[in-house]
Design an enzyme around this catalytic site. Structure first.
Site, PDB file in Angstrom:
ATOM      1  N   HIS A 243      -8.577   0.830  -3.432  1.00 40.50           N
ATOM      2  CA  HIS A 243      -9.416   0.671  -2.237  1.00 40.50           C
ATOM      3  C   HIS A 243     -10.057   2.021  -1.928  1.00 40.50           C
ATOM      4  CE1 HIS A 243      -9.397  -0.349   2.366  1.00 40.50           C
ATOM      5  NE2 HIS A 243     -10.614  -0.295   1.866  1.00 40.50           N
TER       6      HIS A 243
ATOM      7  N   HIS B 232      -1.411  -1.335  -4.166  1.00 38.44           N
ATOM      8  CA  HIS B 232      -2.653  -1.028  -3.446  1.00 38.44           C
ATOM      9  C   HIS B 232      -2.732   0.488  -3.207  1.00 38.44           C
ATOM     10  CE1 HIS B 232      -5.946  -2.171  -0.670  1.00 38.44           C
ATOM     11  NE2 HIS B 232      -5.509  -1.166   0.091  1.00 38.44           N
TER      12      HIS B 232
ATOM     13  N   ASP C  35      -4.815   3.483  -1.429  1.00 42.68           N
ATOM     14  CA  ASP C  35      -5.787   3.768  -0.366  1.00 42.68           C
ATOM     15  C   ASP C  35      -6.344   5.169  -0.547  1.00 42.68           C
ATOM     16  OD1 ASP C  35      -5.947   1.446   1.307  1.00 42.68           O
ATOM     17  OD2 ASP C  35      -3.848   1.806   1.835  1.00 42.68           O
TER      18      ASP C  35
ATOM     19  N   MET D 231      -8.910   7.980   0.493  1.00 45.72           N
ATOM     20  CA  MET D 231      -9.701   8.350   1.683  1.00 45.72           C
ATOM     21  C   MET D 231     -10.255   9.757   1.518  1.00 45.72           C
ATOM     22  SD  MET D 231      -7.094   7.146   4.648  1.00 45.72           S
ATOM     23  CE  MET D 231      -6.324   5.545   4.647  1.00 45.72           C
TER      24      MET D 231
ATOM     25  N   MET E 274     -10.887  -6.215   6.285  1.00 45.49           N
ATOM     26  CA  MET E 274      -9.999  -5.241   6.927  1.00 45.49           C
ATOM     27  C   MET E 274      -9.408  -5.869   8.196  1.00 45.49           C
ATOM     28  SD  MET E 274      -9.967  -2.647   4.951  1.00 45.49           S
ATOM     29  CE  MET E 274      -8.818  -1.722   5.973  1.00 45.49           C
TER      30      MET E 274
ATOM     31  N   ASP F 204      -6.418  -6.686   4.444  1.00 47.68           N
ATOM     32  CA  ASP F 204      -5.799  -5.356   4.371  1.00 47.68           C
ATOM     33  C   ASP F 204      -5.664  -4.738   5.757  1.00 47.68           C
ATOM     34  OD1 ASP F 204      -4.944  -2.850   3.684  1.00 47.68           O
ATOM     35  OD2 ASP F 204      -6.839  -2.204   2.789  1.00 47.68           O
TER      36      ASP F 204
ATOM     37  N   SER G 224       0.851  -1.198   0.000  1.00 49.07           N
ATOM     38  CA  SER G 224       0.000   0.000   0.000  1.00 49.07           C
ATOM     39  C   SER G 224       0.878   1.236   0.000  1.00 49.07           C
ATOM     40  CB  SER G 224      -0.870   0.016   1.253  1.00 49.07           C
ATOM     41  OG  SER G 224      -1.376   1.338   1.439  1.00 49.07           O
TER      42      SER G 224
ATOM     43  N   MET H 231     -12.042   4.220   0.240  1.00 46.92           N
ATOM     44  CA  MET H 231     -12.606   4.448   1.583  1.00 46.92           C
ATOM     45  C   MET H 231     -13.300   5.795   1.538  1.00 46.92           C
ATOM     46  SD  MET H 231      -9.410   2.986   3.734  1.00 46.92           S
ATOM     47  CE  MET H 231      -8.323   3.174   2.337  1.00 46.92           C
TER      48      MET H 231
HETATM   49  C1  DX5 Z   1      -6.070   1.278   6.086  1.00 43.07           C
HETATM   50  C2  DX5 Z   1      -5.627   0.960   4.684  1.00 43.07           C
HETATM   51  C3  DX5 Z   1      -4.547  -0.076   4.608  1.00 43.07           C
HETATM   52  C4  DX5 Z   1      -3.287   0.350   5.306  1.00 43.07           C
HETATM   53  C5  DX5 Z   1      -2.311  -0.752   5.418  1.00 43.07           C
HETATM   54  O1  DX5 Z   1      -7.010   2.275   6.037  1.00 43.07           O
HETATM   55  O2  DX5 Z   1      -6.703   0.507   3.910  1.00 43.07           O
HETATM   56  O3  DX5 Z   1      -4.284  -0.412   3.265  1.00 43.07           O
HETATM   57  O4  DX5 Z   1      -2.682   1.417   4.691  1.00 43.07           O
HETATM   58  O5  DX5 Z   1      -1.266  -0.284   6.181  1.00 43.07           O
HETATM   59  P1  DX5 Z   1      -0.524  -1.169   7.249  1.00 43.07           P
HETATM   60  O6  DX5 Z   1       0.001  -2.330   6.515  1.00 43.07           O
HETATM   61  O7  DX5 Z   1       0.525  -0.260   7.775  1.00 43.07           O
HETATM   62  O8  DX5 Z   1      -1.557  -1.568   8.266  1.00 43.07           O
HETATM   63 ZN    ZN Z   2      -6.331  -0.417   1.861  1.00 43.87          ZN
END
Ligand code: DX5
Ligand code: ZN
Length: 217
Positions: free
Chosen positions: A65, A32, A34, A36, A136, A174, A7, A67
């Protein structure tokens, strides 16, 4: 066999291009992303412009992903030549089936993510319509959190359902993945392990990626 999907939330954005090359050389299976929005999760990260700038710079495919609230509205922004999966949250979709269809209709694999408090049973009616279920391992919003152990049981449960119903969706885990728990998560039935801090906080990102890739083979 399982794959590692680093990620880039935990990457150093000044060095992003270089770090992408390092995970690629190390044997990453996917990148990956993320995304947000500060609403669905209490944090803001990055959006489609980051994808656009990497699309032509790597051979790796993207696992996106989302969010974000009401993800259906923004899905068009994340369609691109490298997009393999678009993953939306069950909790963010009032009309989950429609959103999954929307993703598949443009030829992209559709994924659905479950927060730690959301049971697998909430997906019972859509498992035929997904290419991936993302469990998750932490509450979404931040990298570097501690793995919630019950998540492993959800992976086992999904793997059992997949066999019972003869389905072929992938299972992703994840959040909170480390060198210590990765093998156990794979053995529970996981196909794609997402790791942010465990990869990018290592002094040698390529070596860290390779260590995961070998372990998961
Ligand atoms: C959390 C994300 C994950 C996260 C993973 O909101 O969706 O992808 O960044 O990070 P680590 O591996 O540090 O938990
Ligand atoms: Zn993620």
């Amino acid at each position: 066999m399982a794959i590692i999907a680093p990620s880039i939330l935990s990457a150093d954005f000044y060095e992003l291009g270089k770090q992408i090359q390092q995970i690629e050389r190390g044997g990453a299976g996917l990148i990956h992303f993320d995304v947000m929005d500060g609403l669905f999760v209490p944090n803001i990260s990055f959006g489609a412009p980051v994808l656009r700038s990497l699309e032509t710079k790597t051979e790796l495919r993207f696992d996106i992903h989302l969010m974000i609230e009401d993800p259906g509205k923004l899905i068009p922004n994340y369609i691109g030549p490298k997009t393999e999966y678009i993953v939306v949250h069950q909790e963010a979709c009032l009309h989950l089936h429609r959103v999954l269809q929307q993703i598949r209709q443009v030829g992209i694999k559709a994924g659905v993510a479950l927060n730690p408090a959301t049971p697998v049973s909430t997906l019972e009616c859509v498992l035929e319509d997904v290419d991936l279920v993302c469990v998750m391992g932490v509450n979404p919003g931040f990298g570097g959190q501690r793995f919630i152990p019950q998540s492993r049981r959800k992976v086992e449960q999904l793997d059992r359902i997949r066999r019972e119903r003869d389905l072929d969706f992938k299972i992703e885990l994840d959040g909170g993945v480390t060198f210590d728990n990765a093998l156990g998560i794979k053995q529970a039935g996981c196909d794609i392990l997402v790791a942010g801090s465990a990869v990018f906080s290592c002094p040698d990102i390529e070596v860290a990626t390779r260590k995961f890739a070998k372990m998961l083979k």
